[in-house]
Design an enzyme around this catalytic site. Sequence first.
Site, PDB file in Angstrom:
ATOM      1  N   SER A 187     -27.910 -57.212-111.260  1.00 45.67           N
ATOM      2  CA  SER A 187     -28.971 -56.627-112.082  1.00 45.67           C
ATOM      3  C   SER A 187     -29.874 -57.710-112.653  1.00 45.67           C
ATOM      4  O   SER A 187     -31.105 -57.581-112.637  1.00 45.67           O
ATOM      5  CB  SER A 187     -28.368 -55.800-113.219  1.00 45.67           C
ATOM      6  N   ARG A 222     -31.541 -59.327-121.380  1.00 46.36           N
ATOM      7  CA  ARG A 222     -30.445 -58.415-121.741  1.00 46.36           C
ATOM      8  C   ARG A 222     -30.998 -57.073-122.230  1.00 46.36           C
ATOM      9  O   ARG A 222     -30.429 -56.024-121.949  1.00 46.36           O
ATOM     10  CB  ARG A 222     -29.577 -59.056-122.823  1.00 46.36           C
ATOM     11  N   HIS A 255     -32.082 -55.213-119.205  1.00 44.75           N
ATOM     12  CA  HIS A 255     -30.895 -54.741-118.503  1.00 44.75           C
ATOM     13  C   HIS A 255     -30.346 -53.470-119.141  1.00 44.75           C
ATOM     14  O   HIS A 255     -29.884 -52.557-118.463  1.00 44.75           O
ATOM     15  CB  HIS A 255     -29.823 -55.834-118.502  1.00 44.75           C
TER      16      HIS A 255
END
Length: 196
Positions: A8, A31, A34
């Site tokens: 990812s 992050r 994500h």
Amino acid sequence: MHPIMEQSFAVIDSEIGTHNFNPCEYAIIRRIIHSTADFEFLDLVKFSPEAIASGIDALRRRLPIVTDVNMVKQGIVSLVAQTFDNQIISAVDRVKSPLPGKTRTETGLIECYQQYPEAIYAIGNAPTALLALCKQLEFSSISPALVIGAPVGFISVLESKTALANTPVNQIRIEGRKGGSPVAAAIVNALIVLAM
């Protein structure tokens, strides 16, 4: 890191390409993306100059982490337990009956600030809690190590983020109406990985 997360992150890196973030800022933004699959956060995340360093230091010193709601707490509890084992307090869970004219989250946040003024504050849901914290900062000489301002929604959200932007506190802030518990948790988790 789990292989799916690695894959990812690789997809995110390829879609973002070149950027002007420093490595720590990018680790946090990546992050968030994500967690949300939303690349608009590239333009929405704002860092005060010492925010990341102060957050990392606070984690390493095992200062408490105060969240506005339980969902943010649940999003960080596993990684916190595996690393620095900071105390995590959900503001809303501390209050059975709110102060007159205030929400439970707002009341809990005020109580938490009175008890843990130097903590990390991660607000991902309740703009009233962020506004309450900013109001407390006006009358105190003690600042939190870091305030993560990521409430989401339509009522008082922009006002709460503007109030935070106008304080001198170390902060990571999400501009606009976007944010949410997953975003606040992602920021804390990214800081934990950086602190390790």
